[in-house]
Design a protein around this motif. Structure first.
Motif, PDB file in Angstrom:
ATOM      1  N   ILE A  90       0.624  -2.233 -23.994  1.00  0.00           N
ATOM      2  CA  ILE A  90       1.463  -1.907 -22.618  1.00  0.00           C
ATOM      3  C   ILE A  90       1.997  -0.515 -22.664  1.00  0.00           C
ATOM      4  O   ILE A  90       2.560  -0.039 -21.747  1.00  0.00           O
ATOM      5  CB  ILE A  90       2.758  -2.996 -22.652  1.00  0.00           C
ATOM      6  CG1 ILE A  90       3.559  -2.665 -23.766  1.00  0.00           C
ATOM      7  CG2 ILE A  90       2.324  -4.344 -22.622  1.00  0.00           C
ATOM      8  CD1 ILE A  90       4.984  -3.284 -23.606  1.00  0.00           C
ATOM      9  N   SER A  91       1.420   0.305 -23.718  1.00  0.00           N
ATOM     10  CA  SER A  91       2.108   1.697 -23.591  1.00  0.00           C
ATOM     11  C   SER A  91       1.739   2.516 -22.436  1.00  0.00           C
ATOM     12  O   SER A  91       2.449   3.396 -21.941  1.00  0.00           O
ATOM     13  CB  SER A  91       1.522   2.553 -24.685  1.00  0.00           C
ATOM     14  OG  SER A  91      -0.130   2.533 -24.698  1.00  0.00           O
ATOM     15  N   PRO A  92       0.480   2.290 -21.599  1.00  0.00           N
ATOM     16  CA  PRO A  92       0.423   2.938 -20.335  1.00  0.00           C
ATOM     17  C   PRO A  92       1.646   2.861 -19.335  1.00  0.00           C
ATOM     18  O   PRO A  92       2.068   3.669 -18.724  1.00  0.00           O
ATOM     19  CB  PRO A  92      -0.783   2.453 -19.764  1.00  0.00           C
ATOM     20  CG  PRO A  92      -1.683   1.956 -20.833  1.00  0.00           C
ATOM     21  CD  PRO A  92      -0.613   1.599 -21.919  1.00  0.00           C
ATOM     22  N   MET A  93       1.969   1.361 -19.480  1.00  0.00           N
ATOM     23  CA  MET A  93       3.263   1.425 -18.739  1.00  0.00           C
ATOM     24  C   MET A  93       4.547   1.732 -19.347  1.00  0.00           C
ATOM     25  O   MET A  93       5.550   2.183 -18.316  1.00  0.00           O
ATOM     26  CB  MET A  93       3.505  -0.270 -18.433  1.00  0.00           C
ATOM     27  CG  MET A  93       2.234  -0.870 -17.478  1.00  0.00           C
ATOM     28  SD  MET A  93       2.403  -2.467 -17.443  1.00  0.00           S
ATOM     29  CE  MET A  93       2.022  -2.981 -19.218  1.00  0.00           C
ATOM     30  N   LEU A  94       4.745   1.863 -20.342  1.00  0.00           N
ATOM     31  CA  LEU A  94       5.749   2.418 -21.349  1.00  0.00           C
ATOM     32  C   LEU A  94       6.258   3.930 -21.176  1.00  0.00           C
ATOM     33  O   LEU A  94       7.277   4.064 -21.085  1.00  0.00           O
ATOM     34  CB  LEU A  94       5.714   2.071 -22.788  1.00  0.00           C
ATOM     35  CG  LEU A  94       6.376   0.393 -22.997  1.00  0.00           C
ATOM     36  CD1 LEU A  94       6.270   0.094 -24.406  1.00  0.00           C
ATOM     37  CD2 LEU A  94       7.668   0.280 -22.354  1.00  0.00           C
ATOM     38  N   THR A  95       5.057   4.514 -20.928  1.00  0.00           N
ATOM     39  CA  THR A  95       5.285   6.076 -21.117  1.00  0.00           C
ATOM     40  C   THR A  95       6.244   6.484 -20.014  1.00  0.00           C
ATOM     41  O   THR A  95       7.152   7.293 -20.540  1.00  0.00           O
ATOM     42  CB  THR A  95       4.073   6.567 -21.031  1.00  0.00           C
ATOM     43  OG1 THR A  95       3.156   6.232 -22.067  1.00  0.00           O
ATOM     44  CG2 THR A  95       4.026   8.217 -21.100  1.00  0.00           C
ATOM     45  N   ASN A  96       6.274   6.309 -18.702  1.00  0.00           N
ATOM     46  CA  ASN A  96       7.077   6.600 -17.877  1.00  0.00           C
ATOM     47  C   ASN A  96       8.372   5.685 -17.818  1.00  0.00           C
ATOM     48  O   ASN A  96       9.578   6.250 -17.403  1.00  0.00           O
ATOM     49  CB  ASN A  96       6.463   6.430 -16.362  1.00  0.00           C
ATOM     50  CG  ASN A  96       5.520   7.517 -16.111  1.00  0.00           C
ATOM     51  OD1 ASN A  96       5.635   8.614 -16.568  1.00  0.00           O
ATOM     52  ND2 ASN A  96       4.496   7.472 -15.208  1.00  0.00           N
ATOM     53  N   ALA A  97       8.416   4.504 -18.320  1.00  0.00           N
ATOM     54  CA  ALA A  97       9.585   3.773 -18.504  1.00  0.00           C
ATOM     55  C   ALA A  97      10.698   4.238 -19.567  1.00  0.00           C
ATOM     56  O   ALA A  97      11.718   3.870 -19.724  1.00  0.00           O
ATOM     57  CB  ALA A  97       9.390   2.250 -18.631  1.00  0.00           C
ATOM     58  N   ASN A  98      10.137   5.005 -20.602  1.00  0.00           N
ATOM     59  CA  ASN A  98      10.627   4.943 -21.803  1.00  0.00           C
ATOM     60  C   ASN A  98      11.581   6.532 -21.657  1.00  0.00           C
ATOM     61  O   ASN A  98      10.955   7.117 -21.022  1.00  0.00           O
ATOM     62  CB  ASN A  98       9.858   5.271 -22.868  1.00  0.00           C
ATOM     63  CG  ASN A  98      10.037   3.902 -23.827  1.00  0.00           C
ATOM     64  OD1 ASN A  98      10.651   3.229 -23.707  1.00  0.00           O
ATOM     65  ND2 ASN A  98       8.816   3.579 -24.631  1.00  0.00           N
ATOM     66  N   ASN A  99      12.538   6.559 -22.387  1.00  0.00           N
ATOM     67  CA  ASN A  99      13.250   7.630 -22.501  1.00  0.00           C
ATOM     68  C   ASN A  99      12.291   8.723 -23.020  1.00  0.00           C
ATOM     69  O   ASN A  99      11.468   8.406 -23.886  1.00  0.00           O
ATOM     70  CB  ASN A  99      14.558   7.552 -23.340  1.00  0.00           C
ATOM     71  CG  ASN A  99      15.606   6.799 -22.591  1.00  0.00           C
ATOM     72  OD1 ASN A  99      15.727   6.140 -21.390  1.00  0.00           O
ATOM     73  ND2 ASN A  99      16.698   6.746 -23.020  1.00  0.00           N
ATOM     74  N   ARG A 100      12.963  10.107 -23.028  1.00  0.00           N
ATOM     75  CA  ARG A 100      12.152  11.164 -23.823  1.00  0.00           C
ATOM     76  C   ARG A 100      12.962  12.218 -24.131  1.00  0.00           C
ATOM     77  O   ARG A 100      14.298  12.284 -23.635  1.00  0.00           O
ATOM     78  CB  ARG A 100      11.237  11.860 -22.885  1.00  0.00           C
ATOM     79  CG  ARG A 100      11.812  12.335 -21.566  1.00  0.00           C
ATOM     80  CD  ARG A 100      10.566  12.443 -20.395  1.00  0.00           C
ATOM     81  NE  ARG A 100      10.075  11.208 -20.196  1.00  0.00           N
ATOM     82  CZ  ARG A 100      10.517  10.605 -18.855  1.00  0.00           C
ATOM     83  NH1 ARG A 100      11.665  11.331 -18.111  1.00  0.00           N
ATOM     84  NH2 ARG A 100      10.111   9.503 -18.530  1.00  0.00           N
ATOM     85  N   ILE A 101      12.728  13.018 -25.245  1.00  0.00           N
ATOM     86  CA  ILE A 101      13.369  14.323 -25.569  1.00  0.00           C
ATOM     87  C   ILE A 101      12.741  15.397 -24.874  1.00  0.00           C
ATOM     88  O   ILE A 101      11.342  15.366 -24.939  1.00  0.00           O
ATOM     89  CB  ILE A 101      13.489  14.461 -27.144  1.00  0.00           C
ATOM     90  CG1 ILE A 101      14.318  13.411 -27.860  1.00  0.00           C
ATOM     91  CG2 ILE A 101      14.147  15.727 -27.265  1.00  0.00           C
ATOM     92  CD1 ILE A 101      15.591  13.146 -27.416  1.00  0.00           C
ATOM     93  N   ALA A 102      13.363  16.199 -24.141  1.00  0.00           N
ATOM     94  CA  ALA A 102      12.894  17.461 -23.466  1.00  0.00           C
ATOM     95  C   ALA A 102      13.472  18.683 -23.952  1.00  0.00           C
ATOM     96  O   ALA A 102      14.727  18.856 -24.545  1.00  0.00           O
ATOM     97  CB  ALA A 102      13.127  17.284 -21.882  1.00  0.00           C
ATOM     98  N   LYS A 103      12.732  19.645 -24.180  1.00  0.00           N
ATOM     99  CA  LYS A 103      13.056  21.173 -24.376  1.00  0.00           C
ATOM    100  C   LYS A 103      12.956  21.931 -23.365  1.00  0.00           C
ATOM    101  O   LYS A 103      11.957  21.951 -22.837  1.00  0.00           O
ATOM    102  CB  LYS A 103      11.883  21.555 -25.490  1.00  0.00           C
ATOM    103  CG  LYS A 103      12.287  22.739 -26.211  1.00  0.00           C
ATOM    104  CD  LYS A 103      11.251  23.320 -27.107  1.00  0.00           C
ATOM    105  CE  LYS A 103      11.415  24.745 -27.551  1.00  0.00           C
ATOM    106  NZ  LYS A 103      10.343  25.141 -28.714  1.00  0.00           N
ATOM    107  N   PHE A 104      14.076  22.516 -23.159  1.00  0.00           N
ATOM    108  CA  PHE A 104      14.016  23.381 -21.669  1.00  0.00           C
ATOM    109  C   PHE A 104      14.558  24.808 -22.624  1.00  0.00           C
ATOM    110  O   PHE A 104      15.585  24.938 -23.335  1.00  0.00           O
ATOM    111  CB  PHE A 104      15.281  23.121 -20.897  1.00  0.00           C
ATOM    112  CG  PHE A 104      14.793  21.999 -20.197  1.00  0.00           C
ATOM    113  CD1 PHE A 104      14.254  22.196 -18.955  1.00  0.00           C
ATOM    114  CD2 PHE A 104      15.177  20.385 -20.638  1.00  0.00           C
ATOM    115  CE1 PHE A 104      13.750  20.900 -18.311  1.00  0.00           C
ATOM    116  CE2 PHE A 104      14.676  19.360 -19.796  1.00  0.00           C
ATOM    117  CZ  PHE A 104      14.003  19.552 -18.719  1.00  0.00           C
TER     118      PHE A 104
END
Length: 116
Positions: A90-104
């Motif tokens: 299910i990872s293709p669906m999870l990628t946009n549904a999961n939180n992430r850490i972003a570097k700015f």
């Protein structure tokens, strides 16, 4: 996540003014989780409410043009270690549904402080 979009704008402006040229690591809530927060395991046990989320990390860069997205790390690959077969399926669906850490990278030049 716990702040509104307007509060995020003000907070980001305060960070920019206090720490010009800094690098900021931020956890971004997905808009999917925001929409489905009543099903979130932790929120069901508290009075906390999610108030803001993004589909893509670039949305924060658009909202705060002085914040330039440099990198991001999604939680999905880490989750695969705990449930390899199911998460891989299910990872293709999870990628946009999961939180992430972003570097700015935060620039302080030429941008006024937003107000609420």
């Amino acid at each position: 996540m716990y702040f509104s979009e307007d509060e995020i704008k003000v907070l980001m402006g305060m960070i920019r003014d206090a720490f010009p040229g800094c690098t900021l690591l931020i956890e971004l809530l997905s808009s999917f989780t925001l929409r489905n927060q009543k099903k979130h395991d932790t929120l069901k046990k508290t009075s906390a409410v999610f108030r803001w989320g993004v589909k893509e990390s670039k949305e924060l860069e658009i909202m705060c043009p002085y914040a330039k997205l440099k990198d991001e790390w999604n939680y999905t690959p880490v989750m695969k270690r705990f449930s390899p077969l199911f998460i891989t399926l299910i990872s293709p669906m999870l990628t946009n549904a999961n939180n992430r850490i972003a570097k700015f990278e935060i620039s302080a030049i030429g941008f006024p402080l937003p107000t609420v």
